[in-house]
Motif scaffolding. Structure first.
Motif, PDB file in Angstrom:
ATOM      1  N   THR A  97       7.921   1.214  -3.523  1.00 11.93           N
ATOM      2  CA  THR A  97       7.002   0.881  -2.430  1.00 11.93           C
ATOM      3  C   THR A  97       7.723   0.462  -1.147  1.00 11.93           C
ATOM      4  N   PRO A  98       8.631  -0.527  -1.191  1.00 10.58           N
ATOM      5  CA  PRO A  98       9.296  -0.911   0.061  1.00 10.58           C
ATOM      6  C   PRO A  98      10.174   0.195   0.641  1.00 10.58           C
TER       7      PRO A  98
ATOM      8  N   GLY B  87      -0.137   0.159   2.446  1.00 11.52           N
ATOM      9  CA  GLY B  87      -0.856  -1.105   2.509  1.00 11.52           C
ATOM     10  C   GLY B  87      -2.113  -1.147   1.689  1.00 11.52           C
ATOM     11  N   LEU B  88      -2.300  -0.154   0.841  1.00 12.31           N
ATOM     12  CA  LEU B  88      -3.492  -0.108  -0.009  1.00 12.31           C
ATOM     13  C   LEU B  88      -3.089  -0.392  -1.444  1.00 12.31           C
TER      14      LEU B  88
ATOM     15  N   THR C  40       9.700   2.186   4.497  1.00 13.65           N
ATOM     16  CA  THR C  40      10.701   2.074   5.561  1.00 13.65           C
ATOM     17  C   THR C  40      11.453   3.363   5.902  1.00 13.65           C
ATOM     18  N   ILE C  41      11.454   4.364   4.997  1.00 12.98           N
ATOM     19  CA  ILE C  41      12.359   5.501   5.222  1.00 12.98           C
ATOM     20  C   ILE C  41      11.765   6.636   6.059  1.00 12.98           C
ATOM     21  N   GLY C  42      10.472   6.679   6.242  1.00  9.23           N
ATOM     22  CA  GLY C  42       9.880   7.743   7.047  1.00  9.23           C
ATOM     23  C   GLY C  42       9.483   8.956   6.227  1.00  9.23           C
TER      24      GLY C  42
ATOM     25  N   LEU D 252       1.252   6.200  -6.472  1.00 10.79           N
ATOM     26  CA  LEU D 252       0.828   4.797  -6.364  1.00 10.79           C
ATOM     27  C   LEU D 252       1.725   4.018  -5.415  1.00 10.79           C
ATOM     28  N   SER D 253       3.032   4.312  -5.470  1.00  8.96           N
ATOM     29  CA  SER D 253       3.984   3.639  -4.580  1.00  8.96           C
ATOM     30  C   SER D 253       3.722   4.024  -3.129  1.00  8.96           C
ATOM     31  N   ALA D 254       3.437   5.305  -2.912  1.00 10.96           N
ATOM     32  CA  ALA D 254       3.145   5.766  -1.543  1.00 10.96           C
ATOM     33  C   ALA D 254       1.882   5.117  -1.005  1.00 10.96           C
TER      34      ALA D 254
END
Length: 201
Positions: A129-130, A65-66, A134-136, A58-60
């Motif tokens: 989520t954030p 952006g979904l 940001t980490i790739g 869910l976080s991914a």
């Protein structure tokens, strides 16, 4: 190499920080497994892995952006452990006076264990989520591997706590009341801290 170890350290810290309260839940589940035979040990392990996997997924998805579940309503998942606790407390009251002190199982199988894990970790999504955003990709894979090892470590620690003689003695005596109350408190805290009640009112 330094970057790899930095990613591992960050992932380990993130997992520990967001799942420290899972130790309590897992210990209660392992105690229930010892006392009542349900849920089975493999249900606890598989349910914990399934719950964490869903949270990571869910976080991914949210990082892409979904939004699957709007953030303001995620706290409603706290009703899952609260409801399980209420059900178990009612069963304990009905069984009052019966022979034996086995606590009624709060979670009875893989699905309910995964549900409790998911509900208790609902706030994890706002942390993961954030980070995933940001980490790739490479660092995300490393983070998931660390989380996988973290779940095993958490289960082993909780199983050890759940077999500790003093803890077992307390639960054998008061377990039918302690177990459901712990789940109700956890559910209430999740709902209260999310602020979802204020939005509903």
């Amino acid at each position: 190499m330094a970057e790899l170890w930095a990613t591992v350290g960050t992932a380990a810290g993130m997992f520990a920080g967001t799942n420290i309260d899972d130790i309590i839940i897992l210990t209660v589940l392992f105690l229930s497994a010892r006392a009542a035979g349900r849920p089975r040990t493999w249900h606890i392990w598989a349910g914990q892995y399934a719950g964490i996997a869903i949270l990571v997924a869910l976080s991914a998805v949210a990082a892409l952006g979904l939004t699957v579940v709007p953030d303001q309503w995620v706290g409603l998942l706290g009703l899952v452990p609260f409801g399980l606790g209420v059900r178990s407390l009612i069963a304990a009251v009905r069984a009052r006076g019966d022979e034996g002190d086995e606590p009624p199982p709060v979670a009875t199988g893989l699905v309910s264990v995964a549900g409790v894990t998911l509900a208790n970790g609902a706030d994890n999504i706002s942390v993961y989520t954030p980070v995933f955003r940001t980490i790739g990709a490479a660092a995300t894979v490393i983070t998931v591997v660390v989380f996988t090892a973290g779940v095993a470590l958490w289960c082993l620690a909780a199983a050890w706590l759940g077999s500790h003689k003093k803890v077992v003695e307390i639960v054998e005596r008061y377990g039918r009341w302690i177990v459901p109350v712990v789940f109700m408190l956890i559910g209430a805290v999740i709902v209260a801290e999310s602020g979802v009640l204020g939005r509903l009112l």
